[in-house]
Design an enzyme around this catalytic site. Structure first.
Site, PDB file in Angstrom:
ATOM      1  CG  ASP A  13      52.584 121.240  87.483  1.00 27.23           C
ATOM      2  OD1 ASP A  13      51.415 120.922  87.183  1.00 27.23           O
ATOM      3  OD2 ASP A  13      53.214 122.146  86.893  1.00 27.23           O
ATOM      4  CG  ASP A  27      51.572 121.019  81.334  1.00 29.33           C
ATOM      5  OD1 ASP A  27      51.765 120.221  80.406  1.00 29.33           O
ATOM      6  OD2 ASP A  27      50.436 121.337  81.745  1.00 29.33           O
ATOM      7  CG  ASP A  86      56.375 124.995  85.823  1.00 31.73           C
ATOM      8  OD1 ASP A  86      55.445 124.206  86.072  1.00 31.73           O
ATOM      9  OD2 ASP A  86      56.235 126.007  85.109  1.00 31.73           O
TER      10      ASP A  86
END
Length: 503
Positions: free
Chosen positions: A58, A60, A343
């Site tokens: 990912d 961010d 996250d």
């Protein structure tokens, strides 16, 4: 047995003060306070990196870590939208962002307007329920929830953390949203203004979404990369290491290409795309992992959409949208050969682990401050005493004489005071534990991630042939074999042998 002699000697509330110094030191394994390191990768499941050929990321809060200044900006802009777009009272502007008021993984009761922490068994942790900025008493919580701390499964958050009455806030971007909810609730309550908590929740959800959809967050970061992006050199080092070992890499993010390009150029260099075999932006996760209809679109060098059909995913190209089923068909990257880092436990990891058998790695930045606390002498002594005290209570409860009951009550009160949440977040404590149980967040972390770590840079501490082995934590009916696994039900607990003279 513990009898009147104990009570007469005052061995209750002061037991710890008398016995801890010379007994707890014998129970704590040598170097225990130094065993935890925030650069460690922790395993829920056995993972052999030698078997991993493809690394996915990912963007961010995975490849790009952001400073807390971004939370302030998101909060302020969403508050302005609330006032200017939804016509909320101007008085809300007096409520500034409160750093560290909330923690990730909290639940929010939409109808009651309550922010709270729930454990792995769906029980609310006493002392962690807030209406606005004010804690709600345990007695009131019981009244509000029908005489119990339990939140029924049908009310609790569903698979993606969105239940009909309760929402769980699972990503780091939700921190300013929770803080704004608390502030707005507090404004209406303290000013005696009648309002509907459901409307407030929906309006704030929309305003937070507007910050992202209208591009404000992207604009802020791109205009001041030094201020907002952290540890870019570590991301650069990880990518160089993986590609030097012949690993394939891909990127799947919900962020737009212009934003990712600016950040990756800042961290890695203008040739950052050379590291990745496939780059997918605006993927619309988690739907990307479940929708088998939406096709891939290719972007040109200016970020404009191209019209042609996608028959292959080529290195050096940028793709938008798409779905995982086409991704698997076009790349052939399946199963435990793939390790994906993200996250968000739901949007990034859940479907990949449960439906597709990829290996998953959760990025949990909160590990860094929490392991510092857990590694202190104060915490180690408190935890060791808690275990010993629980073992004593387990045996004392069978004695029904008044003196024993009195001592048990004193020990019970002390047990609740030993591990206070204040050593972590003052309002909600650790994101990983309630008083005595794992949190709901911890339960999902162990369910949806094979390994977890504070940042992707933790990979730099391990050889790429390394195998991560989870601790064999004994089940309640199993005998522990290691000192740090001793359970209160084991008669071999050293502290209890030392305390045999009390019995």
């Amino acid at each position: 047995p513990v009898t009147a002699h104990i009570a007469a000697k005052g061995i209750g509330g002061c037991l710890r003060n008398r016995l801890v110094p010379h007994l707890l030191s014998d129970l704590i394994p040598p170097g225990a306070c130094n065993l935890l390191n925030s650069s460690t990768i922790y395993a829920n499941n056995e993972v052999a990196l030698a078997e991993v050929d493809i690394y996915g990321f990912d963007y961010d809060y995975t490849l790009a870590m952001y400073s807390n200044a971004l939370n302030v900006m998101i909060y302020n802009k969403a508050r302005s939208f609330l006032i200017e777009h939804f016509k909320y009272p101007e008085g809300l502007r007096k409520y500034d962002y409160i750093p560290n008021f909330t923690v990730r993984g909290l639940h929010y009761d939409i109808q009651k307007g309550l922010l709270m922490k729930i454990d792995a068994f769906h029980y609310i942790q006493p002392g962690t329920v807030y209406r606005g900025l004010t804690p709600v008493s345990d007695n009131e919580v019981l009244q509000l929830f029908g005489g119990t701390y339990h939140v029924p499964l049908q009310q609790d958050s569903g698979f993606y953390g969105k239940g009909p009455k309760v929402k769980q806030f699972m990503d780091i971007f939700s921190i300013p949203e929770m803080t704004l909810l608390a502030s707005a609730n507090d404004f209406f309550i303290t000013n005696g203004i009648e309002y509907d908590p459901v409307h407030l929740f929906k309006d704030i959800s929309v305003t937070i979404g507007m910050v992202h959809l209208k591009g404000y967050m992207y604009k802020w970061v791109m205009e001041d990369l030094d201020k907002f992006i952290l540890r870019g050199e570590e991301t650069d080092a990880v990518l160089h290491r993986l590609v030097s070992h012949g690993k394939k890499m891909f990127l799947i993010t919900n962020s737009p290409f212009s934003f990712v390009d600016k950040g990756m150029t800042y961290m890695v260099g203008k040739n950052w795309r050379d590291f990745f075999d496939v780059v997918i932006v605006q993927a619309d996760k988690p739907h990307f992992f479940t929708d088998c209809i939406k096709p891939f679109r290719r972007l040109d060098g200016n970020g404009d959409l191209k019209w042609e059909k996608i028959n292959s995913l080529d290195k050096g190209q940028i793709y938008k949208q798409g779905n995982l089923f086409d991704f698997l068909r076009l790349t052939g990257w399946r199963g435990s050969r793939v390790l994906y880092f993200g996250d968000h436990l739901y949007s990034d990891l859940a479907d990949l682990m449960l439906r597709h058998g990829w290996r998953t790695a959760a990025i949990v930045p909160e590990l860094e401050p929490e392991t510092k606390v857990v590694s202190t002498d104060r915490y180690t002594v408190s935890l060791t005493w808690l275990q010993a005290l629980t073992g004593l209570m387990e045996r004392l409860q069978t004695h029904r004489d008044p003196e024993s009951k009195l001592v048990f009550e004193e020990w019970q009160n002390e047990r609740e005071e030993v591990m206070t949440k204040n050593v972590f977040n003052p309002q909600f404590g650790s994101i990983f534990r309630t008083c005595h149980n794992p949190t709901y967040f911890s339960r999902r972390l162990s369910r949806f991630s094979d390994v977890y770590m504070a940042s992707v840079s933790c990979l730099l501490n391990y050889d790429l042939d390394y195998t991560f082995y989870p601790r064999r934590t004994p089940l309640q009916h199993e005998a522990p074999l290691w000192m740090d696994q001793l359970c209160t039900g084991c008669m071999k607990t050293p502290y209890l042998e030392e305390m045999s003279h009390i019995r």
